[in-house]
Design a protein around this motif. Structure first.
Motif, PDB file in Angstrom:
ATOM      1  N   GLY A 233      35.339 -34.472  -8.106  1.00 48.48           N
ATOM      2  CA  GLY A 233      36.337 -34.402  -9.162  1.00 48.48           C
ATOM      3  C   GLY A 233      36.179 -33.127  -9.956  1.00 48.48           C
ATOM      4  N   THR A 234      36.494 -33.214 -11.251  1.00 45.05           N
ATOM      5  CA  THR A 234      36.393 -32.038 -12.110  1.00 45.05           C
ATOM      6  C   THR A 234      34.949 -31.607 -12.302  1.00 45.05           C
ATOM      7  N   TYR A 235      34.044 -32.579 -12.395  1.00 46.66           N
ATOM      8  CA  TYR A 235      32.644 -32.264 -12.664  1.00 46.66           C
ATOM      9  C   TYR A 235      31.743 -32.809 -11.565  1.00 46.66           C
ATOM     10  N   ASP A 236      30.579 -32.200 -11.433  1.00 50.14           N
ATOM     11  CA  ASP A 236      29.578 -32.621 -10.455  1.00 50.14           C
ATOM     12  C   ASP A 236      28.473 -33.362 -11.204  1.00 50.14           C
ATOM     13  N   TYR A 237      28.549 -34.684 -11.223  1.00 55.53           N
ATOM     14  CA  TYR A 237      27.604 -35.488 -12.006  1.00 55.53           C
ATOM     15  C   TYR A 237      26.208 -35.497 -11.396  1.00 55.53           C
ATOM     16  N   LYS A 238      26.148 -35.413 -10.080  1.00 54.26           N
ATOM     17  CA  LYS A 238      24.830 -35.335  -9.443  1.00 54.26           C
ATOM     18  C   LYS A 238      24.118 -34.052  -9.859  1.00 54.26           C
TER      19      LYS A 238
ATOM     20  N   MET B   2      24.470 -32.564 -12.710  1.00 61.07           N
ATOM     21  CA  MET B   2      23.994 -32.800 -14.078  1.00 61.07           C
ATOM     22  C   MET B   2      22.658 -33.521 -14.054  1.00 61.07           C
ATOM     23  N   ALA B   3      22.571 -34.584 -13.241  1.00 61.57           N
ATOM     24  CA  ALA B   3      21.344 -35.374 -13.166  1.00 61.57           C
ATOM     25  C   ALA B   3      20.205 -34.561 -12.573  1.00 61.57           C
ATOM     26  N   THR B   4      20.495 -33.786 -11.558  1.00 66.31           N
ATOM     27  CA  THR B   4      19.462 -32.963 -10.930  1.00 66.31           C
ATOM     28  C   THR B   4      18.904 -31.949 -11.917  1.00 66.31           C
ATOM     29  N   TYR B   5      19.794 -31.329 -12.683  1.00 69.38           N
ATOM     30  CA  TYR B   5      19.334 -30.365 -13.687  1.00 69.38           C
ATOM     31  C   TYR B   5      18.411 -31.048 -14.696  1.00 69.38           C
ATOM     32  N   ALA B   6      18.853 -32.177 -15.238  1.00 68.10           N
ATOM     33  CA  ALA B   6      18.066 -32.872 -16.252  1.00 68.10           C
ATOM     34  C   ALA B   6      16.704 -33.298 -15.713  1.00 68.10           C
ATOM     35  N   GLU B   7      16.669 -33.783 -14.478  1.00 65.46           N
ATOM     36  CA  GLU B   7      15.404 -34.252 -13.926  1.00 65.46           C
ATOM     37  C   GLU B   7      14.515 -33.103 -13.465  1.00 65.46           C
ATOM     38  N   THR B   8      15.082 -31.919 -13.335  1.00 71.36           N
ATOM     39  CA  THR B   8      14.292 -30.731 -13.032  1.00 71.36           C
ATOM     40  C   THR B   8      13.621 -30.179 -14.275  1.00 71.36           C
ATOM     41  N   TYR B   9      14.339 -30.228 -15.402  1.00 73.19           N
ATOM     42  CA  TYR B   9      13.850 -29.590 -16.625  1.00 73.19           C
ATOM     43  C   TYR B   9      13.429 -30.576 -17.714  1.00 73.19           C
ATOM     44  N   TRP B  10      13.189 -31.818 -17.348  1.00 78.39           N
ATOM     45  CA  TRP B  10      12.850 -32.799 -18.396  1.00 78.39           C
ATOM     46  C   TRP B  10      11.543 -32.442 -19.107  1.00 78.39           C
TER      47      TRP B  10
ATOM     48  N   ALA C 140      25.553 -27.421 -16.255  1.00 78.49           N
ATOM     49  CA  ALA C 140      25.157 -27.321 -14.847  1.00 78.49           C
ATOM     50  C   ALA C 140      26.105 -28.101 -13.944  1.00 78.49           C
ATOM     51  N   GLY C 141      26.764 -29.106 -14.513  1.00 77.56           N
ATOM     52  CA  GLY C 141      27.693 -29.915 -13.739  1.00 77.56           C
ATOM     53  C   GLY C 141      29.143 -29.495 -13.860  1.00 77.56           C
ATOM     54  N   GLY C 142      29.401 -28.393 -14.559  1.00 78.73           N
ATOM     55  CA  GLY C 142      30.768 -27.887 -14.570  1.00 78.73           C
ATOM     56  C   GLY C 142      31.432 -27.739 -15.920  1.00 78.73           C
TER      57      GLY C 142
ATOM     58  N   VAL D 153      27.312 -49.812 -23.492  1.00 78.71           N
ATOM     59  CA  VAL D 153      26.389 -48.791 -22.991  1.00 78.71           C
ATOM     60  C   VAL D 153      26.008 -49.041 -21.535  1.00 78.71           C
ATOM     61  N   TYR D 154      26.015 -50.304 -21.098  1.00 76.88           N
ATOM     62  CA  TYR D 154      25.640 -50.607 -19.717  1.00 76.88           C
ATOM     63  C   TYR D 154      26.737 -50.212 -18.710  1.00 76.88           C
ATOM     64  N   GLN D 155      27.892 -49.781 -19.218  1.00 75.15           N
ATOM     65  CA  GLN D 155      28.934 -49.251 -18.343  1.00 75.15           C
ATOM     66  C   GLN D 155      28.685 -47.794 -17.972  1.00 75.15           C
ATOM     67  N   ALA D 156      27.733 -47.154 -18.628  1.00 77.27           N
ATOM     68  CA  ALA D 156      27.462 -45.744 -18.383  1.00 77.27           C
ATOM     69  C   ALA D 156      26.963 -45.527 -16.953  1.00 77.27           C
ATOM     70  N   GLU D 157      27.417 -44.424 -16.364  1.00 71.57           N
ATOM     71  CA  GLU D 157      27.023 -44.049 -15.017  1.00 71.57           C
ATOM     72  C   GLU D 157      26.331 -42.684 -15.063  1.00 71.57           C
ATOM     73  N   VAL D 158      25.867 -42.225 -13.916  1.00 73.85           N
ATOM     74  CA  VAL D 158      25.186 -40.933 -13.832  1.00 73.85           C
ATOM     75  C   VAL D 158      26.091 -39.832 -14.381  1.00 73.85           C
ATOM     76  N   GLY D 159      25.533 -39.010 -15.266  1.00 74.66           N
ATOM     77  CA  GLY D 159      26.284 -37.926 -15.893  1.00 74.66           C
ATOM     78  C   GLY D 159      26.912 -38.303 -17.214  1.00 74.66           C
ATOM     79  N   ASP D 160      26.936 -39.578 -17.563  1.00 75.80           N
ATOM     80  CA  ASP D 160      27.460 -40.000 -18.862  1.00 75.80           C
ATOM     81  C   ASP D 160      26.403 -39.775 -19.945  1.00 75.80           C
ATOM     82  N   VAL D 161      26.856 -39.756 -21.181  1.00 71.78           N
ATOM     83  CA  VAL D 161      25.986 -39.442 -22.314  1.00 71.78           C
ATOM     84  C   VAL D 161      25.897 -40.639 -23.244  1.00 71.78           C
ATOM     85  N   ILE D 162      24.703 -40.887 -23.759  1.00 69.12           N
ATOM     86  CA  ILE D 162      24.477 -41.971 -24.725  1.00 69.12           C
ATOM     87  C   ILE D 162      23.823 -41.384 -25.966  1.00 69.12           C
TER      88      ILE D 162
END
Length: 390
Positions: free
Chosen positions: A233-238, A240-248, A277-279, A326-335
């Protein structure tokens, strides 16, 4: 004369060893030095003493980690220590209280459906400062907790880093006692942190724009799912997750690090980097205008690094939509979280994994990897939560 000195030295070591053992047992035993005992003017903090500072800190935080592990022995690990560094009687009582509170947290998290089967902690000594008879030691704690019954795609582990300042004071004989432990991360959101998380003062934009209010999200389990496509789609959520888990816990030097008390914490800056990082594209303009969003090594908009400012930009720009739960959140969503419920949001996290209906968040301040949303809500049940579909 030489033999008498040797005998006295052994006697003193025996007393200190007994004191350390009694602290471990939860009984405060302070040597009853005579009023005429000589005072060591400049107690030595040599390499061996620094190593013992580190080992004592490692033992204390290992105790705290094990208090969160289901079925772990409640025997304190500080029994490994004797000699010229020990816990003061007051700090020993404080640690006993901390362990009791952490076992209570373990029970709360277990009721939310989560347990840890194992935990490991390592502590490194970063710096030591000595002023007279007081020593300050900066340490970094790195802890990993293994999720029990990791099935159905559930992550195997969660981890975090925390920074602490330890205060040691020397008694009349030069024996160093650990008298205080202070968490120094802005945020204070490690799973074993018992102090209240830091909160932000309400922010008011000075650009003349109205500030859109984000609706609070429910925290009840098993809501109606709101799935989304991770890529294509418009953004690459994977991404986003990869970036965060690389630089945590390994900060990207292409951006400034705001993880200190004067800067206000790095949580939103870190999430903004992940979104970029995700767009997410820059919207250049005035730094204080929350309708703009940009961040580089040299300059960042308030909306790139500020908790509330990011929320205002995200809603005003229509780059996000609110989620009812909050439990509706998926990968790339923000809380986001408002800990003291004063209307000012205090913390920002990004979902980097989801399994069995549970989002797992990664964030800075404290640096944390794949912490379950269930454990956060169990730890801070009275906070307000906000969820953004990106």
């Amino acid at each position: 004369m030489k033999s008498r000195k040797l005998s006295r030295k052994r006697s003193r070591a025996a007393i200190v060893t007994a004191a350390a053992a009694s602290v471990v047992a939860g009984v405060a035993l302070v040597p009853n030095w005579s009023a005429g005992a000589a005072v060591v003017d400049d107690p030595t903090v040599n390499a061996a003493t620094k190593a013992t500072f580190q080992k004592l800190a490692d033992a204390v935080f290992t105790d705290r980690t094990q208090a969160l592990v289901q079925g772990a022995s409640q025997k304190k690990q500080t029994s490994r220590f004797s000699g010229d560094v020990r816990l003061s009687s007051t700090q020993s009582r404080d640690e006993n209280t901390a362990l009791t509170q952490l076992r209570g947290r373990q029970n709360s998290i277990a009721k939310a459906g989560e347990t840890y089967s194992a935990g490991s902690t390592q502590v490194t000594l970063d710096a030591t400062r000595v002023t007279g008879r007081t020593a300050k030691a900066d340490v970094t704690e790195t802890t990993t907790l293994t999720y029990a019954k990791a099935a159905g795609g559930t992550p195997k582990s969660t981890g975090f880093q925390a920074h602490h300042e330890l205060t040691f004071k020397a008694d009349q004989r030069g024996t160093w006692q650990l008298t205080n432990i202070q968490d120094t991360d802005e945020g204070g959101l490690a799973v074993n942190t018992l102090s209240k998380p830091s909160v932000k003062a309400p922010a008011t934009p000075d650009d003349g724009n109205s500030t859109p209010d984000a609706p609070r999200a429910a925290t009840t389990r098993n809501p109606v799912a709101v799935p989304k496509t991770l890529t294509g789609g418009t953004y690459d959520y994977k991404a986003m997750a990869t970036y965060a888990e690389t630089y945590w816990n390994n900060y990207n030097t292409a951006y400034p690090d705001y993880n200190n008390e004067t800067a206000g914490g790095d949580c939103t800056n870190f999430v903004s980097q992940s979104l970029k990082a995700g767009g997410w594209k820059h919207v250049p303009g005035y730094v204080y205008d929350y309708t703009k969003w940009f961040g580089t090594a040299d300059i960042q908009s308030d909306s790139f690094v500020g908790v509330n400012e990011w929320s205002w930009f995200a809603q005003n720009s229509k780059r996000t939509t609110p989620l009812a739960n909050v439990y509706q959140a998926e990968v790339g969503d923000v809380i986001q979280v408002d800990f003291d419920r004063d209307g000012a949001k205090d913390h920002t996290m990004i979902v980097t994994y989801k399994a069995n209906g549970i989002p797992y968040v990664t964030y800075h301040s404290n640096n944390t990897y794949r912490r379950s949303l269930a454990s956060l809500i169990a730890s801070y049940p009275n906070a307000y939560y906000y969820a953004y579909r990106t």
